[in-house]
Design a protein around this motif. Structure first.
Motif, PDB file in Angstrom:
ATOM      1  N   SER A 112     -30.655 -15.723   2.342  1.00 51.06           N
ATOM      2  CA  SER A 112     -31.776 -15.923   3.238  1.00 51.06           C
ATOM      3  C   SER A 112     -31.592 -17.200   4.005  1.00 51.06           C
ATOM      4  O   SER A 112     -31.871 -18.275   3.499  1.00 51.06           O
ATOM      5  CB  SER A 112     -33.077 -16.032   2.462  1.00 51.06           C
ATOM      6  OG  SER A 112     -34.050 -16.598   3.303  1.00 51.06           O
ATOM      7  N   THR A 113     -31.120 -17.102   5.209  1.00 52.15           N
ATOM      8  CA  THR A 113     -31.124 -18.292   6.024  1.00 52.15           C
ATOM      9  C   THR A 113     -30.756 -17.942   7.429  1.00 52.15           C
ATOM     10  O   THR A 113     -30.094 -16.970   7.695  1.00 52.15           O
ATOM     11  CB  THR A 113     -30.150 -19.364   5.519  1.00 52.15           C
ATOM     12  OG1 THR A 113     -30.280 -20.504   6.357  1.00 52.15           O
ATOM     13  CG2 THR A 113     -28.736 -18.876   5.574  1.00 52.15           C
ATOM     14  N   GLU A 114     -31.264 -18.731   8.333  1.00 51.15           N
ATOM     15  CA  GLU A 114     -30.780 -18.659   9.689  1.00 51.15           C
ATOM     16  C   GLU A 114     -30.001 -19.932   9.974  1.00 51.15           C
ATOM     17  O   GLU A 114     -29.270 -20.001  10.927  1.00 51.15           O
ATOM     18  CB  GLU A 114     -31.931 -18.505  10.678  1.00 51.15           C
ATOM     19  CG  GLU A 114     -32.924 -17.443  10.277  1.00 51.15           C
ATOM     20  CD  GLU A 114     -32.626 -16.082  10.874  1.00 51.15           C
ATOM     21  OE1 GLU A 114     -32.233 -16.026  12.028  1.00 51.15           O
ATOM     22  OE2 GLU A 114     -32.798 -15.078  10.164  1.00 51.15           O
ATOM     23  N   GLU A 115     -30.194 -20.922   9.123  1.00 52.94           N
ATOM     24  CA  GLU A 115     -29.323 -22.090   9.216  1.00 52.94           C
ATOM     25  C   GLU A 115     -28.317 -21.929   8.109  1.00 52.94           C
ATOM     26  O   GLU A 115     -28.618 -22.133   6.951  1.00 52.94           O
ATOM     27  CB  GLU A 115     -30.084 -23.393   8.959  1.00 52.94           C
ATOM     28  CG  GLU A 115     -31.358 -23.537   9.714  1.00 52.94           C
ATOM     29  CD  GLU A 115     -32.322 -24.441   8.959  1.00 52.94           C
ATOM     30  OE1 GLU A 115     -31.873 -25.313   8.189  1.00 52.94           O
ATOM     31  OE2 GLU A 115     -33.516 -24.256   9.137  1.00 52.94           O
ATOM     32  N   VAL A 116     -27.141 -21.552   8.468  1.00 57.74           N
ATOM     33  CA  VAL A 116     -26.149 -21.222   7.472  1.00 57.74           C
ATOM     34  C   VAL A 116     -25.589 -22.493   6.871  1.00 57.74           C
ATOM     35  O   VAL A 116     -25.679 -23.571   7.456  1.00 57.74           O
ATOM     36  CB  VAL A 116     -25.027 -20.425   8.141  1.00 57.74           C
ATOM     37  CG1 VAL A 116     -24.180 -19.719   7.119  1.00 57.74           C
ATOM     38  CG2 VAL A 116     -25.618 -19.440   9.101  1.00 57.74           C
TER      39      VAL A 116
ATOM     40  N   GLY B 104     -40.859   2.087  12.755  1.00 58.02           N
ATOM     41  CA  GLY B 104     -39.830   3.086  12.510  1.00 58.02           C
ATOM     42  C   GLY B 104     -39.862   3.557  11.083  1.00 58.02           C
ATOM     43  O   GLY B 104     -40.922   3.627  10.449  1.00 58.02           O
ATOM     44  N   GLN B 105     -38.688   3.849  10.554  1.00 65.79           N
ATOM     45  CA  GLN B 105     -38.602   4.310   9.174  1.00 65.79           C
ATOM     46  C   GLN B 105     -37.384   3.672   8.544  1.00 65.79           C
ATOM     47  O   GLN B 105     -36.258   3.882   8.998  1.00 65.79           O
ATOM     48  CB  GLN B 105     -38.474   5.835   9.131  1.00 65.79           C
ATOM     49  CG  GLN B 105     -38.393   6.358   7.706  1.00 65.79           C
ATOM     50  CD  GLN B 105     -38.835   7.802   7.606  1.00 65.79           C
ATOM     51  OE1 GLN B 105     -38.775   8.536   8.582  1.00 65.79           O
ATOM     52  NE2 GLN B 105     -39.279   8.220   6.436  1.00 65.79           N
ATOM     53  N   GLY B 106     -37.597   2.902   7.507  1.00 70.87           N
ATOM     54  CA  GLY B 106     -36.459   2.263   6.867  1.00 70.87           C
ATOM     55  C   GLY B 106     -36.892   1.084   6.022  1.00 70.87           C
ATOM     56  O   GLY B 106     -38.047   0.972   5.600  1.00 70.87           O
ATOM     57  N   THR B 107     -35.943   0.190   5.780  1.00 72.17           N
ATOM     58  CA  THR B 107     -36.161  -0.977   4.934  1.00 72.17           C
ATOM     59  C   THR B 107     -35.694  -2.204   5.703  1.00 72.17           C
ATOM     60  O   THR B 107     -34.630  -2.175   6.305  1.00 72.17           O
ATOM     61  CB  THR B 107     -35.314  -0.862   3.652  1.00 72.17           C
ATOM     62  OG1 THR B 107     -35.498   0.428   3.112  1.00 72.17           O
ATOM     63  CG2 THR B 107     -35.726  -1.888   2.639  1.00 72.17           C
ATOM     64  N   VAL B 108     -36.497  -3.249   5.663  1.00 75.20           N
ATOM     65  CA  VAL B 108     -36.120  -4.473   6.358  1.00 75.20           C
ATOM     66  C   VAL B 108     -36.173  -5.633   5.374  1.00 75.20           C
ATOM     67  O   VAL B 108     -37.104  -5.740   4.572  1.00 75.20           O
ATOM     68  CB  VAL B 108     -37.068  -4.765   7.547  1.00 75.20           C
ATOM     69  CG1 VAL B 108     -36.570  -5.951   8.344  1.00 75.20           C
ATOM     70  CG2 VAL B 108     -37.200  -3.556   8.444  1.00 75.20           C
ATOM     71  N   MET B 109     -35.163  -6.495   5.440  1.00 73.69           N
ATOM     72  CA  MET B 109     -35.151  -7.711   4.639  1.00 73.69           C
ATOM     73  C   MET B 109     -35.540  -8.896   5.544  1.00 73.69           C
ATOM     74  O   MET B 109     -34.949  -9.078   6.606  1.00 73.69           O
ATOM     75  CB  MET B 109     -33.752  -7.960   4.054  1.00 73.69           C
ATOM     76  CG  MET B 109     -33.470  -7.218   2.764  1.00 73.69           C
ATOM     77  SD  MET B 109     -33.590  -5.416   2.856  1.00 73.69           S
ATOM     78  CE  MET B 109     -32.013  -5.006   3.572  1.00 73.69           C
ATOM     79  N   PHE B 110     -36.525  -9.656   5.092  1.00 76.22           N
ATOM     80  CA  PHE B 110     -36.978 -10.812   5.870  1.00 76.22           C
ATOM     81  C   PHE B 110     -36.726 -12.114   5.111  1.00 76.22           C
ATOM     82  O   PHE B 110     -36.845 -12.173   3.888  1.00 76.22           O
ATOM     83  CB  PHE B 110     -38.485 -10.739   6.137  1.00 76.22           C
ATOM     84  CG  PHE B 110     -38.901  -9.652   7.080  1.00 76.22           C
ATOM     85  CD1 PHE B 110     -38.635  -9.744   8.436  1.00 76.22           C
ATOM     86  CD2 PHE B 110     -39.564  -8.547   6.607  1.00 76.22           C
ATOM     87  CE1 PHE B 110     -39.034  -8.756   9.305  1.00 76.22           C
ATOM     88  CE2 PHE B 110     -39.968  -7.544   7.469  1.00 76.22           C
ATOM     89  CZ  PHE B 110     -39.702  -7.643   8.819  1.00 76.22           C
ATOM     90  N   GLY B 111     -36.441 -13.148   5.856  1.00 80.66           N
ATOM     91  CA  GLY B 111     -36.308 -14.490   5.296  1.00 80.66           C
ATOM     92  C   GLY B 111     -36.122 -15.431   6.462  1.00 80.66           C
ATOM     93  O   GLY B 111     -35.818 -14.999   7.570  1.00 80.66           O
ATOM     94  N   HIS B 112     -36.306 -16.723   6.231  1.00 84.11           N
ATOM     95  CA  HIS B 112     -36.137 -17.635   7.351  1.00 84.11           C
ATOM     96  C   HIS B 112     -35.771 -19.028   6.868  1.00 84.11           C
ATOM     97  O   HIS B 112     -36.479 -19.614   6.067  1.00 84.11           O
ATOM     98  CB  HIS B 112     -37.415 -17.694   8.184  1.00 84.11           C
ATOM     99  CG  HIS B 112     -37.238 -18.429   9.476  1.00 84.11           C
ATOM    100  ND1 HIS B 112     -36.431 -17.962  10.484  1.00 84.11           N
ATOM    101  CD2 HIS B 112     -37.734 -19.590   9.913  1.00 84.11           C
ATOM    102  CE1 HIS B 112     -36.446 -18.812  11.485  1.00 84.11           C
ATOM    103  NE2 HIS B 112     -37.230 -19.817  11.168  1.00 84.11           N
ATOM    104  N   GLY B 113     -34.669 -19.503   7.366  1.00 81.89           N
ATOM    105  CA  GLY B 113     -34.293 -20.884   7.126  1.00 81.89           C
ATOM    106  C   GLY B 113     -34.088 -21.241   5.660  1.00 81.89           C
ATOM    107  O   GLY B 113     -34.059 -22.407   5.306  1.00 81.89           O
ATOM    108  N   GLY B 114     -33.938 -20.234   4.804  1.00 78.27           N
ATOM    109  CA  GLY B 114     -33.778 -20.534   3.392  1.00 78.27           C
ATOM    110  C   GLY B 114     -35.063 -21.029   2.752  1.00 78.27           C
ATOM    111  O   GLY B 114     -35.050 -21.518   1.627  1.00 78.27           O
TER     112      GLY B 114
END
Lengths: 216, 226, 202
Positions: free
Chosen positions: B208-212, A68-78
């Motif tokens: 940034s987290t999915e485990e809050v 698409g068109q835009g901005t995405v923020m990614f992260g996972h589990g800290g």
């Protein structure tokens, strides 16, 4: 280079029409604009074979395509995020560490056994990370996750680097890896049961090491 | 390499960060504290449970969240308190006649000049008025302006904007893959079908987290927290 | 992460804490050899042992422990008291031993002994988040959450308080209805986290 680090644990990606991003499912934190997220069954353009290989290896990390068109923020589990820019070379990374990557990168699966011989298979057993490693090749960027910060250690001819398999994140370049048992290492690293090995990387390239022996 | 900075009762910062993970409150009167978020203190400080004793008046003014009362105390006295939460990043925020909603587990402490209420959004608390509060986040907080859609798990809070609404990705639900999934169970969900949508003027706080950060259930079953 | 450059000398480190190295290294397990090391080993009365290795060689070693922050403490003859699970690595010139701390065991159900590090050199402590160093003077005693305590130096008396006030603060269910009160002259190292109790894993 579509990825910009916002914090040590969050990247921002620009999504433009006609360009595809892949990301780990559930790794989107926020977005703006007109962006679509689709679960990827095939796992990418070359993916069918890759994904089949991975299914067998039980290393199936679900991906989604982002368009698409835009901005995405990614992260996972800290987890900490590290952005790696590829300029035609190949990145070897465990698939569950891949947060997001350019669709322009060719994705493949490598049977580690073919590289490290029998020891490559042992490595899979040792790390519990599977015999297959994902490869990304071409020009583009990948955001990988690590537990703790990431250290980049260059590998030069005659200067091999030894890494605890549990702390290994990824590597790139013309690198041979093999498992070895340094004298005394077995006793030293006896944290778990199977950690009697260290990963020796030699050749020319770079290895990414995390500040932890914990798996993700 | 220089040695670490040595702090004492006088040189600890006044209502400021000691490092990214620890915050020093210069107590001269009262603060509300969430239990277990203080790692050390100097001085003469008394701690009272919310709803007990002579602080009823203060609590009537500042604390309007019965579900959380058991998790909060009032610190009263003179001294320096070091606040921290499981090595999460900690920051203070100043509100000036403002309103800010925050995930209940992320809020560590606030000045009694602020008034605390339960947000309409489950799991969030709303702070109203003028004063300082201290909050934790997994990694530094990223500030974003609407319009934006946010994974509920990554949301730390929001200030000034209208209350968020739910956004569902109907294209996914109706689309080709959705059809495949409904027939075969293959494909699964992308995990991103549902977001909070923010519009209007204001600021959205992300982590940034999915485990809050462990949260206390609010408005769900009336749980007693933990 | 901690990088240690070795030029033929050696360091003592927590077993399994090395994540990578360059150059030539040899590893030797230390099992109750010196008095100090036996102390570290016997300290763990409950279950796992605190094991130490000696790393010697030429090159660079990288140490890390569960993504914790690494804090360097320079000692100039004084004695550092530290929970062994928080001790990552020391100059081999430093002497390690065990000291009886009495009361803490009763509060934590664990760790009647604490590790001491003495001499001149550097020790590396791991903590959840960068450690804070707080000075205690006779005029300014310090109260610390036992789960946030890392280490201390100097002439400090520690005792445990189970004050009514503090109990209100942490709640009856928390299981840590104690605070440590430090009096005297010295430094206390505190981590910005209270989840890991003194005994290590909860």
């Amino acid at each position: 280079m579509p990825f910009t680090l916002l914090t040590s644990r969050m990247v921002e990606a620009q999504v433009l029409p006609g360009q595809t991003l892949f990301s780990q499912r559930g790794a989107m934190l926020a977005y703006r604009g007109d962006v679509r997220f689709t679960p990827s069954i095939t796992g990418g353009q070359r993916g069918v074979r890759g994904m089949i290989g991975r299914r067998i290896a039980d290393e199936d990390t679900p991906l989604m395509t982002v368009e698409g068109q835009g901005t995405v923020m990614f992260g996972h589990g800290g987890h900490h995020v590290h952005v790696i820019d590829l300029v035609g070379d190949t990145l070897y990374v465990e698939s569950d560490r891949l947060l997001a990557f350019d669709g322009s990168l060719r994705q493949g699966t490598m049977f580690m056994g073919s590289q490290g011989g029998v020891m490559g298979m042992v490595r899979g057993q040792v790390t519990g990370q599977g015999l297959f490693t994902t490869t990304l090749e071409g020009h583009g960027s990948a955001a990988v996750m690590a537990h703790g910060g990431v250290l980049e250690l260059p590998i030069d001819q005659g200067r091999p680097v030894h890494v605890d398999p549990q702390a290994y994140v990824a590597h790139r370049g013309d690198v041979r890896n093999k498992l070895s048992t340094a004298i005394g290492w077995r006793e030293m690293v006896g944290r778990g049961s199977g950690e009697a090995f260290q990963l020796e990387l030699s050749g020319t390239g770079m290895v990414y090491v995390q500040a932890s022996e914990e798996k993700l | 390499m220089n040695g670490p900075v040595i702090h004492d009762a006088w040189t600890l910062p006044v209502d400021d960060n000691i490092n990214p993970y620890a915050f020093s409150v210069d107590l001269n009167g009262q603060w509300f504290l969430q239990k277990g978020k203080m790692v050390a203190y100097y001085g003469q400080i008394d701690f009272h449970g919310v709803g007990l004793g002579h602080l009823d008046h203060l609590i009537a003014y500042s604390f309007h969240s019965p579900l959380h009362a058991a998790d909060w105390v009032v610190a009263e006295g003179q001294g320096k308190m070091v606040l921290a939460d499981r090595a999460f990043d900690v920051n203070s925020y100043d509100l000036e006649d403002g309103n800010l909603s925050i995930r209940s587990g992320n809020l560590l402490a606030f000045q009694p000049s602020l008034s605390l209420k339960q947000s309409i959004v489950p799991g969030f608390l709303t702070l109203l008025g003028t004063g300082k509060f201290v909050a934790a986040s997994n990694g530094p907080v990223v500030f974003m302006e609407p319009p934006i859609r946010v994974d509920p798990q990554a949301l730390v809070g929001w200030a000034d904007c209208p209350t968020p609404c739910h956004h569902y990705d109907h294209q996914y639900l109706r689309g080709f893959l959705g059809a495949i999934r409904s027939r075969t169970g293959l494909g699964g969900a992308s995990g991103e079908e549902h977001q909070f949508e923010f519009v209007g003027a204001g600021t959205v706080l992300l982590q940034s987290t999915e485990e809050v950060v462990a949260e206390i259930s609010v408005g769900e079953t009336g749980g007693t927290g933990s | 992460m901690l990088a240690v450059d070795l030029t033929g000398d050696s360091v003592k480190a927590k077993n399994g804490a090395m994540v990578a190295y360059e150059g030539e290294m040899t590893f030797k397990k230390k099992t109750g050899g010196g008095e100090g090391l036996r102390g570290m080993v016997t300290r763990r009365l409950t279950g796992e042992q605190m094991a130490v290795m000696e790393v010697k060689g030429h090159g660079t070693c990288y140490f890390a422990d569960r993504a914790s922050e690494v804090n360097l403490v320079s000692l100039h003859g004084e004695k550092l008291y530290v929970e062994s699970s928080n001790l990552l690595c020391t100059d081999s010139a430093l002497r390690t031993g065990t000291s009886f701390t009495g009361l803490r065991g009763s509060s934590q159900g664990n760790g009647l002994f604490t590790t001491t590090v003495e001499g001149t050199g550097q020790a590396a402590l791991v903590s959840a988040g960068t450690a804070i160093v707080l000075r205690v003077t006779p005029q300014t005693p310090l109260q610390v959450d036992p789960g946030a305590y890392l280490a201390h130096t100097g002439g400090l008396k520690q005792h445990f308080q189970a004050g009514v006030n503090f109990r209100a603060l942490i709640g009856e269910s928390g299981g840590e209805s104690f605070q440590i009160r430090f009096e005297g002259d010295g430094l206390v190292y505190v981590q910005p986290s209270e989840r890991n109790t003194i005994g290590g894993e909860v």
